[in-house]
Scaffold this motif. Structure first.
Motif, PDB file in Angstrom:
ATOM      1  N   PHE A   1      -2.560   5.451  11.588  1.00 33.86           N
ATOM      2  CA  PHE A   1      -2.706   4.115  11.106  1.00 33.86           C
ATOM      3  C   PHE A   1      -3.688   4.254   9.708  1.00 33.86           C
ATOM      4  O   PHE A   1      -3.224   3.613   8.858  1.00 33.86           O
ATOM      5  N   ASP A   2      -4.979   4.858  10.261  1.00 31.14           N
ATOM      6  CA  ASP A   2      -6.035   4.996   9.023  1.00 31.14           C
ATOM      7  C   ASP A   2      -5.506   5.855   7.964  1.00 31.14           C
ATOM      8  O   ASP A   2      -5.939   5.620   7.076  1.00 31.14           O
TER       9      ASP A   2
ATOM     10  N   LEU B   1       4.697   4.752   0.731  1.00 33.84           N
ATOM     11  CA  LEU B   1       3.384   4.916   0.172  1.00 33.84           C
ATOM     12  C   LEU B   1       3.498   6.147  -0.538  1.00 33.84           C
ATOM     13  O   LEU B   1       3.568   7.385  -0.080  1.00 33.84           O
TER      14      LEU B   1
ATOM     15  N   PHE C   1       7.120  -2.501   2.749  1.00 31.58           N
ATOM     16  CA  PHE C   1       6.786  -2.555   4.050  1.00 31.58           C
ATOM     17  C   PHE C   1       7.661  -3.468   4.857  1.00 31.58           C
ATOM     18  O   PHE C   1       8.287  -4.629   4.319  1.00 31.58           O
TER      19      PHE C   1
ATOM     20  N   TRP D   1      -2.868   4.048   5.720  1.00 30.12           N
ATOM     21  CA  TRP D   1      -3.369   2.819   5.143  1.00 30.12           C
ATOM     22  C   TRP D   1      -4.607   2.912   4.351  1.00 30.12           C
ATOM     23  O   TRP D   1      -5.379   2.137   3.705  1.00 30.12           O
ATOM     24  N   SER D   2      -4.970   4.297   4.032  1.00 24.90           N
ATOM     25  CA  SER D   2      -6.305   4.895   3.068  1.00 24.90           C
ATOM     26  C   SER D   2      -5.812   5.647   1.895  1.00 24.90           C
ATOM     27  O   SER D   2      -6.676   6.018   1.257  1.00 24.90           O
TER      28      SER D   2
ATOM     29  N   ASN E   1      -9.858   1.583   7.186  1.00 27.13           N
ATOM     30  CA  ASN E   1      -8.616   1.803   6.075  1.00 27.13           C
ATOM     31  C   ASN E   1      -8.741   0.558   5.116  1.00 27.13           C
ATOM     32  O   ASN E   1      -9.709  -0.317   5.288  1.00 27.13           O
TER      33      ASN E   1
ATOM     34  N   LEU F   1       0.074  -2.505  -1.661  1.00 27.13           N
ATOM     35  CA  LEU F   1      -0.111  -1.101  -1.357  1.00 27.13           C
ATOM     36  C   LEU F   1       1.153  -0.357  -1.177  1.00 27.13           C
ATOM     37  O   LEU F   1       1.356   0.735  -1.293  1.00 27.13           O
ATOM     38  N   ALA F   2       2.220  -1.207  -0.503  1.00 28.11           N
ATOM     39  CA  ALA F   2       3.395  -0.568  -0.148  1.00 28.11           C
ATOM     40  C   ALA F   2       4.530  -0.748  -1.187  1.00 28.11           C
ATOM     41  O   ALA F   2       5.708  -0.371  -0.908  1.00 28.11           O
TER      42      ALA F   2
ATOM     43  N   ILE G   1      -6.852  -1.749   4.762  1.00 31.09           N
ATOM     44  CA  ILE G   1      -6.370  -3.073   5.142  1.00 31.09           C
ATOM     45  C   ILE G   1      -7.185  -3.571   6.403  1.00 31.09           C
ATOM     46  O   ILE G   1      -7.009  -4.766   6.791  1.00 31.09           O
TER      47      ILE G   1
ATOM     48  N   ARG H   1      -1.231  -5.496   1.487  1.00 33.21           N
ATOM     49  CA  ARG H   1      -0.418  -4.858   2.418  1.00 33.21           C
ATOM     50  C   ARG H   1       0.898  -4.691   1.543  1.00 33.21           C
ATOM     51  O   ARG H   1       1.345  -3.548   1.301  1.00 33.21           O
TER      52      ARG H   1
END
Length: 136
Positions: free
Chosen positions: A130-131, A97, A72, A134-135, A45, A67-68, A47, A64
């Motif tokens: 998770f992938d 996200l 986060f 965060w992708s 992903n 992106l959030a 991160i 991170r």
């Protein structure tokens, strides 16, 4: 490592991370991470990777946060300790996200040297989720 000592360190770390992820500065994070920190994020992903030293680790935390969109948040759940210098910690993550609230859990394995985190392996309990999160 003594459980009380482990809880104190991780409480400081998660507090510093949450402050940073919501837009705070990196100062406290740097004091908790060994200068030669190695931070591993498993997965495929945006991160995932291995980050070495303060600059790369802080760049990972910054990515991170970006992106959030400063949303986060880490919620610690439980900690395991033993005779060595490794702490296992279960924590939940949450971030917004693309206008959608996402939640996941991870296990963090932290190797501690002289009261600082010298190495971390961040392992999601559901790697596919998770992938996906965060992708984006």
């Amino acid at each position: 490592m003594d459980r009380k000592e482990a809880l104190q360190l991780l409480t400081r770390l998660h507090t510093a991370q949450n402050s940073f992820y919501s837009g705070g500065d990196e100062g406290e994070l740097r004091t908790l991470l060994a200068p030669d920190i190695v931070w591993h994020v498993l997965g495929r992903n945006l991160i995932a990777g291995t980050y070495r030293g303060h600059d790369e680790a802080i760049a990972y935390f910054t990515r991170r946060r970006y992106l959030a969109g400063n949303t986060f948040r880490i919620t610690p759940q439980d900690v395991l300790t033993g005779d060595g210098n490794v702490i296992a910690a279960l924590a939940d993550g949450e971030a917004t996200l693309e206008a959608e609230t996402q939640r996941w859990s991870t296990v963090g394995l932290y190797r501690v040297v002289a009261g600082q985190v010298a190495e971390c392996w961040l392992m999601p309990t559901d790697p596919e989720l998770f992938d996906r999160i965060w992708s984006r």
